[in-house]
Design a protein around this motif. Structure first.
Motif, PDB file in Angstrom:
ATOM      1  N   HIS A 135       0.833  -1.212   0.000  1.00 10.14           N
ATOM      2  CA  HIS A 135       0.000   0.000   0.000  1.00 10.14           C
ATOM      3  C   HIS A 135       0.863   1.256   0.000  1.00 10.14           C
ATOM      4  O   HIS A 135       0.615   2.200  -0.757  1.00 10.14           O
ATOM      5  CB  HIS A 135      -0.918  -0.013   1.218  1.00 10.14           C
ATOM      6  CG  HIS A 135      -1.696   1.249   1.411  1.00 10.14           C
ATOM      7  ND1 HIS A 135      -2.750   1.614   0.615  1.00 10.14           N
ATOM      8  CD2 HIS A 135      -1.546   2.255   2.321  1.00 10.14           C
ATOM      9  CE1 HIS A 135      -3.221   2.780   1.010  1.00 10.14           C
ATOM     10  NE2 HIS A 135      -2.514   3.194   2.041  1.00 10.14           N
ATOM     11  N   LEU A 136       1.915   1.257   0.832  1.00  6.49           N
ATOM     12  CA  LEU A 136       2.822   2.408   0.893  1.00  6.49           C
ATOM     13  C   LEU A 136       3.540   2.607  -0.441  1.00  6.49           C
ATOM     14  O   LEU A 136       3.732   3.747  -0.889  1.00  6.49           O
ATOM     15  CB  LEU A 136       3.842   2.213   2.016  1.00  6.49           C
ATOM     16  CG  LEU A 136       3.301   2.283   3.450  1.00  6.49           C
ATOM     17  CD1 LEU A 136       4.365   1.846   4.442  1.00  6.49           C
ATOM     18  CD2 LEU A 136       2.814   3.689   3.779  1.00  6.49           C
ATOM     19  N   LEU A 137       3.933   1.507  -1.082  1.00  7.86           N
ATOM     20  CA  LEU A 137       4.611   1.609  -2.373  1.00  7.86           C
ATOM     21  C   LEU A 137       3.667   2.134  -3.450  1.00  7.86           C
ATOM     22  O   LEU A 137       4.056   2.976  -4.271  1.00  7.86           O
ATOM     23  CB  LEU A 137       5.166   0.241  -2.788  1.00  7.86           C
ATOM     24  CG  LEU A 137       6.284  -0.335  -1.916  1.00  7.86           C
ATOM     25  CD1 LEU A 137       6.706  -1.701  -2.432  1.00  7.86           C
ATOM     26  CD2 LEU A 137       7.482   0.602  -1.871  1.00  7.86           C
ATOM     27  N   ARG A 138       2.419   1.660  -3.446  1.00 10.48           N
ATOM     28  CA  ARG A 138       1.451   2.131  -4.447  1.00 10.48           C
ATOM     29  C   ARG A 138       1.175   3.619  -4.297  1.00 10.48           C
ATOM     30  O   ARG A 138       0.941   4.318  -5.288  1.00 10.48           O
ATOM     31  CB  ARG A 138       0.143   1.326  -4.348  1.00 10.48           C
ATOM     32  CG  ARG A 138       0.259  -0.094  -4.871  1.00 10.48           C
ATOM     33  CD  ARG A 138      -1.121  -0.707  -5.077  1.00 10.48           C
ATOM     34  NE  ARG A 138      -1.849  -0.836  -3.827  1.00 10.48           N
ATOM     35  CZ  ARG A 138      -1.814  -1.917  -3.045  1.00 10.48           C
ATOM     36  NH1 ARG A 138      -1.059  -2.961  -3.398  1.00 10.48           N
ATOM     37  NH2 ARG A 138      -2.508  -1.975  -1.931  1.00 10.48           N
ATOM     38  N   ASN A 139       1.204   4.099  -3.057  1.00 15.11           N
ATOM     39  CA  ASN A 139       1.012   5.539  -2.839  1.00 15.11           C
ATOM     40  C   ASN A 139       2.124   6.363  -3.484  1.00 15.11           C
ATOM     41  O   ASN A 139       1.948   7.551  -3.758  1.00 15.11           O
ATOM     42  CB  ASN A 139       0.964   5.852  -1.337  1.00 15.11           C
ATOM     43  CG  ASN A 139      -0.388   5.545  -0.729  1.00 15.11           C
ATOM     44  OD1 ASN A 139      -1.384   5.432  -1.442  1.00 15.11           O
ATOM     45  ND2 ASN A 139      -0.438   5.394   0.580  1.00 15.11           N
ATOM     46  N   LYS A 140       3.280   5.727  -3.722  1.00 18.99           N
ATOM     47  CA  LYS A 140       4.406   6.396  -4.374  1.00 18.99           C
ATOM     48  C   LYS A 140       4.475   6.060  -5.865  1.00 18.99           C
ATOM     49  O   LYS A 140       5.453   6.405  -6.533  1.00 18.99           O
ATOM     50  CB  LYS A 140       5.719   5.990  -3.697  1.00 18.99           C
ATOM     51  CG  LYS A 140       5.856   6.461  -2.262  1.00 18.99           C
ATOM     52  CD  LYS A 140       6.026   7.972  -2.191  1.00 18.99           C
ATOM     53  CE  LYS A 140       6.325   8.426  -0.771  1.00 18.99           C
ATOM     54  NZ  LYS A 140       6.600   9.875  -0.693  1.00 18.99           N
ATOM     55  N   GLY A 141       3.438   5.380  -6.372  1.00 23.28           N
ATOM     56  CA  GLY A 141       3.402   5.063  -7.794  1.00 23.28           C
ATOM     57  C   GLY A 141       4.204   3.838  -8.177  1.00 23.28           C
ATOM     58  O   GLY A 141       4.487   3.641  -9.360  1.00 23.28           O
TER      59      GLY A 141
ATOM     60  N   ILE B 154      11.748   5.874  -1.862  1.00 23.80           N
ATOM     61  CA  ILE B 154      12.071   4.762  -2.749  1.00 23.80           C
ATOM     62  C   ILE B 154      13.188   5.136  -3.707  1.00 23.80           C
ATOM     63  O   ILE B 154      13.152   6.204  -4.330  1.00 23.80           O
ATOM     64  CB  ILE B 154      10.819   4.340  -3.560  1.00 23.80           C
ATOM     65  CG1 ILE B 154       9.686   3.936  -2.613  1.00 23.80           C
ATOM     66  CG2 ILE B 154      11.151   3.189  -4.510  1.00 23.80           C
ATOM     67  CD1 ILE B 154       8.358   3.726  -3.312  1.00 23.80           C
ATOM     68  N   LEU B 155      14.183   4.258  -3.802  1.00 19.40           N
ATOM     69  CA  LEU B 155      15.203   4.349  -4.835  1.00 19.40           C
ATOM     70  C   LEU B 155      14.969   3.174  -5.779  1.00 19.40           C
ATOM     71  O   LEU B 155      15.153   2.012  -5.400  1.00 19.40           O
ATOM     72  CB  LEU B 155      16.605   4.285  -4.232  1.00 19.40           C
ATOM     73  CG  LEU B 155      17.770   4.346  -5.228  1.00 19.40           C
ATOM     74  CD1 LEU B 155      17.778   5.682  -5.965  1.00 19.40           C
ATOM     75  CD2 LEU B 155      19.101   4.118  -4.522  1.00 19.40           C
ATOM     76  N   ARG B 156      14.545   3.476  -7.006  1.00 20.57           N
ATOM     77  CA  ARG B 156      14.223   2.421  -7.965  1.00 20.57           C
ATOM     78  C   ARG B 156      15.500   1.784  -8.514  1.00 20.57           C
ATOM     79  O   ARG B 156      16.574   2.388  -8.517  1.00 20.57           O
ATOM     80  CB  ARG B 156      13.409   2.987  -9.123  1.00 20.57           C
ATOM     81  CG  ARG B 156      12.041   3.524  -8.740  1.00 20.57           C
ATOM     82  CD  ARG B 156      11.417   4.195  -9.951  1.00 20.57           C
ATOM     83  NE  ARG B 156      10.175   4.865  -9.633  1.00 20.57           N
ATOM     84  CZ  ARG B 156       8.961   4.374  -9.914  1.00 20.57           C
ATOM     85  NH1 ARG B 156       8.866   3.223 -10.542  1.00 20.57           N
ATOM     86  NH2 ARG B 156       7.873   5.040  -9.589  1.00 20.57           N
ATOM     87  N   LYS B 157      15.335   0.550  -9.027  1.00 18.77           N
ATOM     88  CA  LYS B 157      16.417  -0.085  -9.759  1.00 18.77           C
ATOM     89  C   LYS B 157      16.653   0.688 -11.048  1.00 18.77           C
ATOM     90  O   LYS B 157      15.714   1.260 -11.621  1.00 18.77           O
ATOM     91  CB  LYS B 157      16.049  -1.535 -10.062  1.00 18.77           C
ATOM     92  CG  LYS B 157      15.956  -2.422  -8.823  1.00 18.77           C
ATOM     93  CD  LYS B 157      15.575  -3.840  -9.196  1.00 18.77           C
ATOM     94  CE  LYS B 157      15.516  -4.719  -7.946  1.00 18.77           C
ATOM     95  NZ  LYS B 157      15.116  -6.099  -8.265  1.00 18.77           N
TER      96      LYS B 157
END
Length: 228
Positions: A119-125, A145-148
């Motif tokens: 849920h927290l990740l989805r809030n960040k897209g 979040i630091l994406r790959k």
């Protein structure tokens, strides 16, 4: 207790609560930590009890708010000076995904389950954990979040594109009211604004729900009556 007494005490309590919130800073309403949440909750409860207690009056309300505000201020001051106390009171960020792997110990330590993490990740897209290289749970409960590299958004410099200047959008009309301070910022006057409105078919600011200005672009004007 008469309505007059309740009104006076409620007004004074409101003013002092507002003043204390401004003095203590934005942490009481934004990026709120567990300690800030508890302090705000208790402060409101203290004022409520003082307000409806027949043995308490204006003096008690002022004393209650002032004392609690002083304690919170001192606590904030101490946490700025002591890293150890800051860690205890405000908490520290936790790395819950490291190099693409979920740190279950940190999840458990912060009382998070997988549904809450998603849920927290989805809030960040972010809709898949496989996109994340690092995920940090901040002390206010949000995640950074630091994406790959594979899933990192493409930037203009990656494509050797010429960057464009960034401009801050400014609202010139909100709910039918002209924001004259913003007009001054862009060095425009009311005559210019009325001319822009006329071109959009509006003759009176009260007809306009919203007007936004961005340098180099046409003025965005939306009236209350939008034709579909």
């Amino acid at each position: 207790m008469s309505f007059m007494s309740i009104g006076i005490e409620l007004t004074i309590g409101f003013v002092f609560l507002f003043a204390v919130t401004k003095i203590l800073g934005k942490t009481q309403i934004n990026q709120i930590s567990a300690f800030d949440f508890i302090s705000a909750l208790i402060l409101g409860e203290l004022v409520g009890n003082a307000l409806y207690d027949e043995d308490s009056g204006i003096t008690e309300i002022i004393f209650t708010v002032s004392l609690w505000g002083t304690l919170i201020f001192l606590t904030e001051y101490v946490t700025q000076k002591s890293r150890i106390l800051r860690h205890i009171i405000e908490g520290t960020p936790s790395i819950i995904i490291r190099k693409g792997n979920i740190n279950y110990k940190e999840l458990k330590k912060n009382h998070l389950d997988m549904n809450q993490l998603q849920h927290l990740l989805r809030n960040k897209g972010v809709f898949s954990i496989r996109e994340c290289e690092y995920v940090i749970l901040e002390s206010d409960g949000s995640v950074s979040i630091l994406r790959k590299p594979l899933f990192d958004p493409v930037r203009k410099k990656d494509l050797n594109l010429q960057p464009e200047a960034a401009y801050l959008p400014l609202s010139l009309i909100l709910d039918g009211e002209i924001l004259y301070d913003n007009l001054k910022i862009i060095d425009k006057d009311e005559e210019w604004l009325f001319l822009q409105m006329k071109e959009k078919g509006c003759s009176d600011p009260k007809e306009v729900l919203f007007a936004e200005y961005i340098e180099g672009e046409p003025l965005l004007i939306q009236s209350y009556s939008v034709k579909s």
